[in-house]
Design a protein around this motif. Sequence first.
Motif, PDB file in Angstrom:
ATOM      1  N   LEU A 137      61.330 -19.862  26.696  1.00  0.00           N
ATOM      2  CA  LEU A 137      60.610 -18.713  26.149  1.00  0.00           C
ATOM      3  C   LEU A 137      59.298 -19.149  25.490  1.00  0.00           C
ATOM      4  N   LEU A 138      59.328 -20.273  24.777  1.00  0.00           N
ATOM      5  CA  LEU A 138      58.089 -20.783  24.182  1.00  0.00           C
ATOM      6  C   LEU A 138      57.090 -21.198  25.256  1.00  0.00           C
ATOM      7  N   LYS A 139      57.570 -21.769  26.353  1.00  0.00           N
ATOM      8  CA  LYS A 139      56.675 -22.146  27.452  1.00  0.00           C
ATOM      9  C   LYS A 139      56.028 -20.917  28.077  1.00  0.00           C
ATOM     10  N   ILE A 140      56.793 -19.833  28.183  1.00  0.00           N
ATOM     11  CA  ILE A 140      56.244 -18.598  28.747  1.00  0.00           C
ATOM     12  C   ILE A 140      55.158 -18.026  27.840  1.00  0.00           C
ATOM     13  N   TYR A 141      55.448 -17.936  26.544  1.00  0.00           N
ATOM     14  CA  TYR A 141      54.440 -17.437  25.599  1.00  0.00           C
ATOM     15  C   TYR A 141      53.212 -18.338  25.568  1.00  0.00           C
ATOM     16  N   TYR A 142      53.438 -19.646  25.634  1.00  0.00           N
ATOM     17  CA  TYR A 142      52.338 -20.610  25.622  1.00  0.00           C
ATOM     18  C   TYR A 142      51.452 -20.419  26.850  1.00  0.00           C
ATOM     19  N   THR A 143      52.082 -20.253  28.017  1.00  0.00           N
ATOM     20  CA  THR A 143      51.323 -20.063  29.247  1.00  0.00           C
ATOM     21  C   THR A 143      50.526 -18.771  29.204  1.00  0.00           C
ATOM     22  N   ILE A 144      51.139 -17.702  28.711  1.00  0.00           N
ATOM     23  CA  ILE A 144      50.431 -16.420  28.603  1.00  0.00           C
ATOM     24  C   ILE A 144      49.219 -16.554  27.686  1.00  0.00           C
ATOM     25  N   LEU A 180      49.182 -25.733  19.155  1.00  0.00           N
ATOM     26  CA  LEU A 180      50.633 -25.569  19.151  1.00  0.00           C
ATOM     27  C   LEU A 180      51.305 -26.152  20.394  1.00  0.00           C
ATOM     28  N   THR A 181      50.580 -26.951  21.163  1.00  0.00           N
ATOM     29  CA  THR A 181      51.120 -27.503  22.405  1.00  0.00           C
ATOM     30  C   THR A 181      52.378 -28.329  22.164  1.00  0.00           C
ATOM     31  N   LYS A 182      52.358 -29.162  21.159  1.00  0.00           N
ATOM     32  CA  LYS A 182      53.486 -30.055  20.896  1.00  0.00           C
ATOM     33  C   LYS A 182      54.761 -29.269  20.569  1.00  0.00           C
ATOM     34  N   PHE A 183      54.623 -28.163  19.873  1.00  0.00           N
ATOM     35  CA  PHE A 183      55.776 -27.372  19.453  1.00  0.00           C
ATOM     36  C   PHE A 183      56.262 -26.414  20.537  1.00  0.00           C
ATOM     37  N   SER A 184      55.420 -26.134  21.522  1.00  0.00           N
ATOM     38  CA  SER A 184      55.720 -25.080  22.495  1.00  0.00           C
ATOM     39  C   SER A 184      56.484 -25.556  23.716  1.00  0.00           C
ATOM     40  N   MET A 185      56.837 -26.806  23.784  1.00  0.00           N
ATOM     41  CA  MET A 185      57.493 -27.310  24.985  1.00  0.00           C
ATOM     42  C   MET A 185      59.005 -27.466  24.825  1.00  0.00           C
ATOM     43  N   SER A 186      59.586 -26.847  23.812  1.00  0.00           N
ATOM     44  CA  SER A 186      61.009 -27.050  23.568  1.00  0.00           C
ATOM     45  C   SER A 186      61.907 -26.070  24.325  1.00  0.00           C
ATOM     46  N   SER A 187      61.509 -24.844  24.486  1.00  0.00           N
ATOM     47  CA  SER A 187      62.364 -23.881  25.185  1.00  0.00           C
ATOM     48  C   SER A 187      61.563 -23.126  26.242  1.00  0.00           C
ATOM     49  N   ALA A 208      41.716 -11.174  24.915  1.00  0.00           N
ATOM     50  CA  ALA A 208      41.979 -11.709  23.573  1.00  0.00           C
ATOM     51  C   ALA A 208      43.217 -11.070  22.968  1.00  0.00           C
ATOM     52  N   GLY A 209      43.413  -9.784  23.201  1.00  0.00           N
ATOM     53  CA  GLY A 209      44.602  -9.106  22.685  1.00  0.00           C
ATOM     54  C   GLY A 209      45.882  -9.635  23.296  1.00  0.00           C
ATOM     55  N   VAL A 210      45.893  -9.852  24.597  1.00  0.00           N
ATOM     56  CA  VAL A 210      47.079 -10.390  25.261  1.00  0.00           C
ATOM     57  C   VAL A 210      47.320 -11.831  24.817  1.00  0.00           C
ATOM     58  N   SER A 211      46.241 -12.593  24.678  1.00  0.00           N
ATOM     59  CA  SER A 211      46.364 -13.971  24.192  1.00  0.00           C
ATOM     60  C   SER A 211      46.917 -13.998  22.771  1.00  0.00           C
ATOM     61  N   PHE A 212      46.476 -13.064  21.960  1.00  0.00           N
ATOM     62  CA  PHE A 212      46.968 -12.977  20.587  1.00  0.00           C
ATOM     63  C   PHE A 212      48.458 -12.645  20.554  1.00  0.00           C
ATOM     64  N   LEU A 213      48.897 -11.772  21.443  1.00  0.00           N
ATOM     65  CA  LEU A 213      50.323 -11.450  21.520  1.00  0.00           C
ATOM     66  C   LEU A 213      51.146 -12.666  21.925  1.00  0.00           C
ATOM     67  N   GLY A 214      50.641 -13.459  22.860  1.00  0.00           N
ATOM     68  CA  GLY A 214      51.328 -14.684  23.239  1.00  0.00           C
ATOM     69  C   GLY A 214      51.392 -15.671  22.090  1.00  0.00           C
ATOM     70  N   LEU A 215      50.304 -15.778  21.343  1.00  0.00           N
ATOM     71  CA  LEU A 215      50.263 -16.664  20.176  1.00  0.00           C
ATOM     72  C   LEU A 215      51.210 -16.182  19.088  1.00  0.00           C
ATOM     73  N   LEU A 216      51.281 -14.874  18.885  1.00  0.00           N
ATOM     74  CA  LEU A 216      52.228 -14.326  17.911  1.00  0.00           C
ATOM     75  C   LEU A 216      53.672 -14.584  18.329  1.00  0.00           C
ATOM     76  N   GLY A 217      53.943 -14.509  19.627  1.00  0.00           N
ATOM     77  CA  GLY A 217      55.277 -14.815  20.117  1.00  0.00           C
ATOM     78  C   GLY A 217      55.669 -16.246  19.819  1.00  0.00           C
ATOM     79  N   ILE A 218      54.744 -17.179  20.004  1.00  0.00           N
ATOM     80  CA  ILE A 218      55.007 -18.590  19.702  1.00  0.00           C
ATOM     81  C   ILE A 218      55.307 -18.763  18.218  1.00  0.00           C
ATOM     82  N   VAL A 219      54.452 -18.198  17.379  1.00  0.00           N
ATOM     83  CA  VAL A 219      54.615 -18.353  15.929  1.00  0.00           C
ATOM     84  C   VAL A 219      55.920 -17.699  15.464  1.00  0.00           C
TER      85      VAL A 219
END
Length: 76
Positions: free
Chosen positions: A25-32, A16-23, A60-71
């Motif tokens: 908030l997405l950058k924060i979730y992506y970094t997390i 999801l790197t390509k989609f996560s660089m637009s805002s 893994a749980g925190v990473s999953f939350l960040g991934l859910l935020g992106i989606v």
Amino acid sequence: MAMVLNVIFLLSTLALTKFSMSSLLLKIYYTIALVMSVVGIVFMIVMSGWVAYTGGIIAAGVSFLGLLGIVFILLK
């Protein structure tokens, strides 16, 4: 199991790197999501026993939350 989850979340986040660089908030979730899956993998390699498993599952749980935020934001 925790290692597999961390690797899956890492690959999903990288996909999801390509989609996560637009805002911001997405950058924060992506970094997390990215940092926590790498931390979980390193933690599972360095530590041993129940400490490694617990740390890997928490990462893994925190990473999953960040991934859910992106989606969530992408589908909004």
